[in-house]
Design an enzyme around this catalytic site. Structure first.
Site, mmCIF file in Angstrom:
data_model
loop_
_atom_site.group_PDB
_atom_site.id
_atom_site.type_symbol
_atom_site.label_atom_id
_atom_site.label_comp_id
_atom_site.label_asym_id
_atom_site.label_seq_id
_atom_site.Cartn_x
_atom_site.Cartn_y
_atom_site.Cartn_z
ATOM 1 N N THR A 136 0.826 -1.204 0.000
ATOM 2 C CA THR A 136 0.000 0.000 0.000
ATOM 3 C C THR A 136 0.867 1.263 0.000
ATOM 4 O O THR A 136 2.018 1.214 0.457
ATOM 5 C CB THR A 136 -0.892 -0.015 1.265
ATOM 6 O OG1 THR A 136 -1.421 1.281 1.491
ATOM 7 C CG2 THR A 136 -0.089 -0.390 2.507
ATOM 8 N N ASP A 137 0.285 2.376 -0.453
ATOM 9 C CA ASP A 137 1.018 3.651 -0.378
ATOM 10 C C ASP A 137 1.127 4.149 1.066
ATOM 11 O O ASP A 137 1.897 5.060 1.353
ATOM 12 C CB ASP A 137 0.342 4.723 -1.261
ATOM 13 C CG ASP A 137 -1.106 5.022 -0.882
ATOM 14 O OD1 ASP A 137 -1.659 4.356 0.011
ATOM 15 O OD2 ASP A 137 -1.686 5.945 -1.494
ATOM 16 N N GLU A 138 0.337 3.537 1.986
ATOM 17 C CA GLU A 138 0.313 4.047 3.366
ATOM 18 C C GLU A 138 1.647 3.848 4.081
ATOM 19 O O GLU A 138 1.915 4.505 5.085
ATOM 20 C CB GLU A 138 -0.848 3.411 4.144
ATOM 21 C CG GLU A 138 -2.169 3.666 3.437
ATOM 22 C CD GLU A 138 -3.418 3.326 4.230
ATOM 23 O OE1 GLU A 138 -3.375 3.322 5.457
ATOM 24 O OE2 GLU A 138 -4.457 3.086 3.579
ATOM 25 N N TYR A 185 -1.558 -0.669 10.992
ATOM 26 C CA TYR A 185 -1.718 -1.321 9.680
ATOM 27 C C TYR A 185 -0.527 -1.018 8.779
ATOM 28 O O TYR A 185 0.116 -1.942 8.258
ATOM 29 C CB TYR A 185 -3.022 -0.848 9.011
ATOM 30 C CG TYR A 185 -3.093 -1.149 7.524
ATOM 31 C CD1 TYR A 185 -3.113 -2.460 7.052
ATOM 32 C CD2 TYR A 185 -3.140 -0.110 6.583
ATOM 33 C CE1 TYR A 185 -3.175 -2.734 5.681
ATOM 34 C CE2 TYR A 185 -3.203 -0.382 5.213
ATOM 35 C CZ TYR A 185 -3.212 -1.698 4.771
ATOM 36 O OH TYR A 185 -3.265 -1.966 3.423
ATOM 37 N N LYS A 189 2.426 -3.476 7.225
ATOM 38 C CA LYS A 189 2.661 -3.651 5.782
ATOM 39 C C LYS A 189 4.106 -3.253 5.448
ATOM 40 O O LYS A 189 4.773 -3.910 4.639
ATOM 41 C CB LYS A 189 1.684 -2.808 4.956
ATOM 42 C CG LYS A 189 0.241 -3.286 4.982
ATOM 43 C CD LYS A 189 0.008 -4.655 4.362
ATOM 44 C CE LYS A 189 0.224 -4.689 2.865
ATOM 45 N NZ LYS A 189 -0.192 -6.000 2.285
HETATM 46 P P1 NAD Z 1 -9.552 -7.390 2.232
HETATM 47 O O1 NAD Z 1 -9.525 -7.135 3.718
HETATM 48 O O2 NAD Z 1 -10.786 -7.113 1.472
HETATM 49 O O3 NAD Z 1 -9.179 -8.924 1.963
HETATM 50 C C1 NAD Z 1 -8.156 -9.584 2.634
HETATM 51 C C2 NAD Z 1 -8.274 -11.078 2.349
HETATM 52 O O4 NAD Z 1 -7.185 -11.736 3.038
HETATM 53 C C3 NAD Z 1 -9.579 -11.702 2.872
HETATM 54 O O5 NAD Z 1 -10.116 -12.569 1.889
HETATM 55 C C4 NAD Z 1 -9.140 -12.477 4.099
HETATM 56 O O6 NAD Z 1 -9.947 -13.604 4.361
HETATM 57 C C5 NAD Z 1 -7.721 -12.870 3.725
HETATM 58 N N1 NAD Z 1 -6.883 -13.113 4.897
HETATM 59 C C6 NAD Z 1 -6.747 -12.314 5.988
HETATM 60 N N2 NAD Z 1 -5.909 -12.904 6.881
HETATM 61 C C7 NAD Z 1 -5.510 -14.078 6.319
HETATM 62 C C8 NAD Z 1 -4.652 -15.133 6.752
HETATM 63 N N3 NAD Z 1 -4.042 -15.089 7.934
HETATM 64 N N4 NAD Z 1 -4.446 -16.175 5.921
HETATM 65 C C9 NAD Z 1 -5.071 -16.229 4.706
HETATM 66 N N5 NAD Z 1 -5.920 -15.286 4.271
HETATM 67 C C10 NAD Z 1 -6.129 -14.229 5.072
HETATM 68 O O7 NAD Z 1 -8.300 -6.591 1.668
HETATM 69 P P2 NAD Z 1 -8.117 -5.814 0.275
HETATM 70 O O8 NAD Z 1 -8.629 -4.450 0.433
HETATM 71 O O9 NAD Z 1 -8.601 -6.678 -0.827
HETATM 72 O O10 NAD Z 1 -6.526 -5.721 0.214
HETATM 73 C C11 NAD Z 1 -5.750 -6.775 -0.367
HETATM 74 C C12 NAD Z 1 -4.280 -6.406 -0.290
HETATM 75 O O11 NAD Z 1 -4.052 -5.182 -0.984
HETATM 76 C C13 NAD Z 1 -3.770 -6.184 1.134
HETATM 77 O O12 NAD Z 1 -2.479 -6.720 1.216
HETATM 78 C C14 NAD Z 1 -3.751 -4.680 1.277
HETATM 79 O O13 NAD Z 1 -2.754 -4.273 2.194
HETATM 80 C C15 NAD Z 1 -3.410 -4.253 -0.130
HETATM 81 N N6 NAD Z 1 -3.918 -2.912 -0.532
HETATM 82 C C16 NAD Z 1 -5.233 -2.581 -0.337
HETATM 83 C C17 NAD Z 1 -5.688 -1.336 -0.764
HETATM 84 C C18 NAD Z 1 -7.138 -0.940 -0.607
HETATM 85 O O14 NAD Z 1 -7.490 0.218 -0.884
HETATM 86 N N7 NAD Z 1 -8.034 -1.828 -0.223
HETATM 87 C C19 NAD Z 1 -4.796 -0.436 -1.360
HETATM 88 C C20 NAD Z 1 -3.460 -0.815 -1.541
HETATM 89 C C21 NAD Z 1 -3.037 -2.064 -1.129
HETATM 90 P P1 TYD Z 2 -10.720 3.921 4.550
HETATM 91 O O1 TYD Z 2 -11.713 3.530 3.510
HETATM 92 O O2 TYD Z 2 -10.798 3.267 5.895
HETATM 93 O O3 TYD Z 2 -9.267 3.747 3.903
HETATM 94 P P2 TYD Z 2 -7.802 4.199 4.475
HETATM 95 O O4 TYD Z 2 -7.920 4.524 5.919
HETATM 96 O O5 TYD Z 2 -6.982 2.965 4.243
HETATM 97 O O6 TYD Z 2 -7.383 5.363 3.630
HETATM 98 O O7 TYD Z 2 -10.849 5.497 4.788
HETATM 99 C C1 TYD Z 2 -10.701 6.420 3.725
HETATM 100 C C2 TYD Z 2 -10.761 7.814 4.314
HETATM 101 O O8 TYD Z 2 -12.078 8.046 4.838
HETATM 102 C C3 TYD Z 2 -9.807 8.014 5.488
HETATM 103 O O9 TYD Z 2 -9.287 9.342 5.447
HETATM 104 C C4 TYD Z 2 -10.699 7.847 6.715
HETATM 105 C C5 TYD Z 2 -12.047 8.342 6.225
HETATM 106 N N1 TYD Z 2 -13.229 7.690 6.828
HETATM 107 C C6 TYD Z 2 -14.254 8.481 7.422
HETATM 108 O O10 TYD Z 2 -14.180 9.716 7.446
HETATM 109 N N2 TYD Z 2 -15.334 7.824 7.957
HETATM 110 C C7 TYD Z 2 -15.455 6.464 7.960
HETATM 111 O O11 TYD Z 2 -16.450 5.932 8.490
HETATM 112 C C8 TYD Z 2 -14.405 5.682 7.346
HETATM 113 C C9 TYD Z 2 -14.488 4.181 7.329
HETATM 114 C C10 TYD Z 2 -13.317 6.339 6.801
#
Ligand code: NAD
Ligand code: TYD
Length: 378
Positions: A136-138, A185, A189
């Site tokens: 992630t970019d975080e 988080y 990561k």
């Molecule tokens: P998500 O929470 O929707 O899905 C995570 C999946 O991992 C789920 O299916 C869960 O069951 C599985 N999982 C969790 N713990 C596990 C374990 N111990 N063993 C096996 N499986 C397990 O997450 P997402 O939003 O789809 O993100 C996927 C990846 O992309 C993550 O690594 C996240 O850090 C990265 N990412 C997410 C975003 C975003 O905006 N959602 C952005 C950049 C990177």
């Molecule tokens: P989120 O979807 O949790 O992603 P991330 O924290 O990984 O960026 O949140 C996106 C943005 O929205 C973040 O600045 C937090 C804000 N947010 C709210 O203001 N209210 C909410 O209920 C949630 C879930 C997020």
């Protein structure tokens, strides 16, 4: 046709399900194994359309289970790993950091070590192998917001020209930006990213890491901003905006992320890092207004009818001010571009959630929550 045996971890989650779908449909010659523990965030209903395909298999496994994963590597002769499984929600990490360290750090390490032992036991060793870690970019921390009103950005892409397109600061996250994570988080990561790179530098494992901005789209668990708010607007429930709603996130449609993962898995350079993002910065409050307008329009409600659902609440602890990705390297080296303007992506996304109320009702039902929370806390 090159045959490959690929494990996609976290394939039942939000982004993972889009990656599994893309690979299963696009590469019938590959064996695609979706490895997922099925925590509350993993849902096999996300993959109903591919579950009967002959090149798809689901294996329920915890990525922390080194022995089981090593056995799977041997049995399935795995040559590619696309690693998405993680605990992914910042608010949960603030309440329960241990689970994040366990899954994101120790789980990634278990996969790396099992892959190392298996691949090093083969005559060809690491040749033709790939360990691709999705991050992630975080991990880069937070950028300064020195243009709170927004300015014309120095970049344009096909998908970002037209519509809203502003930058809220002068700086961006580059592949060379120093890691500076602030939340449990992002700290977990960041740690996993370091382990992946260490396996390349120490053992010569062919690794790739990508760092992507916030994703949105179908099948996202409704604890994240966009699906949570779509569902709350539909049911006329309050929309909890953290702080003043001024934080900036850089949003990418999930299918564009999946396309980037496909491209990088096949054509990315070993040991490289690629940032993935669409130069699409939005203040939370502005995005929320777009979502309200879109939901109201599609439900045939009056314009701005639901604006009064906006409820300012206590800010998230350590809330990062601004994320903004520079993805020039990926665009120049591999020719990737986001395909959608944000307004189109949001329209598609809102439509999907409204058309798939059954999916939303299932994951928000008391039964689903109790089942998964019970399993999760074991
Ligand atoms: P998500 O929470 O929707 O899905 C995570 C999946 O991992 C789920 O299916 C869960 O069951 C599985 N999982 C969790 N713990 C596990 C374990 N111990 N063993 C096996 N499986 C397990 O997450 P997402 O939003 O789809 O993100 C996927 C990846 O992309 C993550 O690594 C996240 O850090 C990265 N990412 C997410 C975003 C975003 O905006 N959602 C952005 C950049 C990177
Ligand atoms: P989120 O979807 O949790 O992603 P991330 O924290 O990984 O960026 O949140 C996106 C943005 O929205 C973040 O600045 C937090 C804000 N947010 C709210 O203001 N209210 C909410 O209920 C949630 C879930 C997020």
């Amino acid at each position: 046709m090159v045959k490959r045996n690929i494990v996609i971890t976290g394939g039942a989650g939000f982004i993972g399900s889009h990656v599994v779908r893309l690979f299963v449909n696009k590469y019938p010659e590959y064996n695609i194994i979706n490895l997922d523990k099925l925590t509350y965030a993993g849902n096999l209903a996300n993959l109903k359309d591919v579950e009967d395909k002959p090149n798809y298999k689901f294996v329920r496994m915890d990525i922390c289970d080194f022995e089981a994963f090593y056995k799977l590597m041997q049995e399935e002769r795995i040559d590619g790993i696309i690693h998405l499984a993680a605990e992914s929600h910042v608010d949960r990490s603030i309440k329960d950091p241990f689970t994040f360290a366990q899954t994101n750090v120790m789980g990634t390490l278990a996969l790396l070590q099992a892959a190392k032992l298996y691949w090093e036991s083969l005559p060809e060793k690491y040749e033709g192998k790939r360990f691709y870690h999705i991050s992630t970019d975080e991990v880069y921390g937070a950028l300064v917001m020195n243009h709170p009103g927004g300015i014309e950005p120095p970049f344009t892409t096909a998908a970002s020209s037209g519509g809203h397109h502003l930058a809220y600061g002068d700086d961006f996250f580059y592949e060379t930006t120093k890691y500076n994570p602030h939340s449990p988080y992002s700290a977990s990561k960041a740690s996993s990213d370091h382990f992946v790179r260490a396996y390349h530098d120490t053992y010569g494992m062919p690794t790739i890491v990508t760092n992507c901005s916030n994703n949105y789209g179908p099948y996202q668990f409704p604890e994240k901003l966009i699906p949570l708010f779509i569902n709350n607007i539909r049911h006329r429930k309050p929309l909890p905006v953290y702080g003043r709603g001024e934080n900036v996130r850089d949003w990418l449609f999930v299918e564009d992320h999946a396309r980037a993962i496909d491209l990088i898995f096949h054509n990315g350079k070993i040991a490289e890092t690629y940032n993935i993002g669409g130069f699409n910065e939005w203040k939370n409050i502005d995005i929320i207004k777009v979502v309200i307008n879109t939901v109201d329009r599609l439900l045939g409600r009056k314009e701005d009818e639901d604006m009064d659902l906006i409820t300012y609440v206590t800010d998230r602890l350590g809330h990062d001010a601004r994320y903004a990705i520079d993805s020039t390297k990926l665009q120049k080296e591999l020719g990737w571009e986001p395909s959608l303007q944000f307004e189109e992506g949001i329209e598609k996304t809102v439509r999907w959630y409204l058309d798939n109320q059954g999916w939303m009702d299932q994951v928000t039902s008391g039964e689903y929550q109790r089942y998964y929370e019970g399993m999760y806390s074991k």
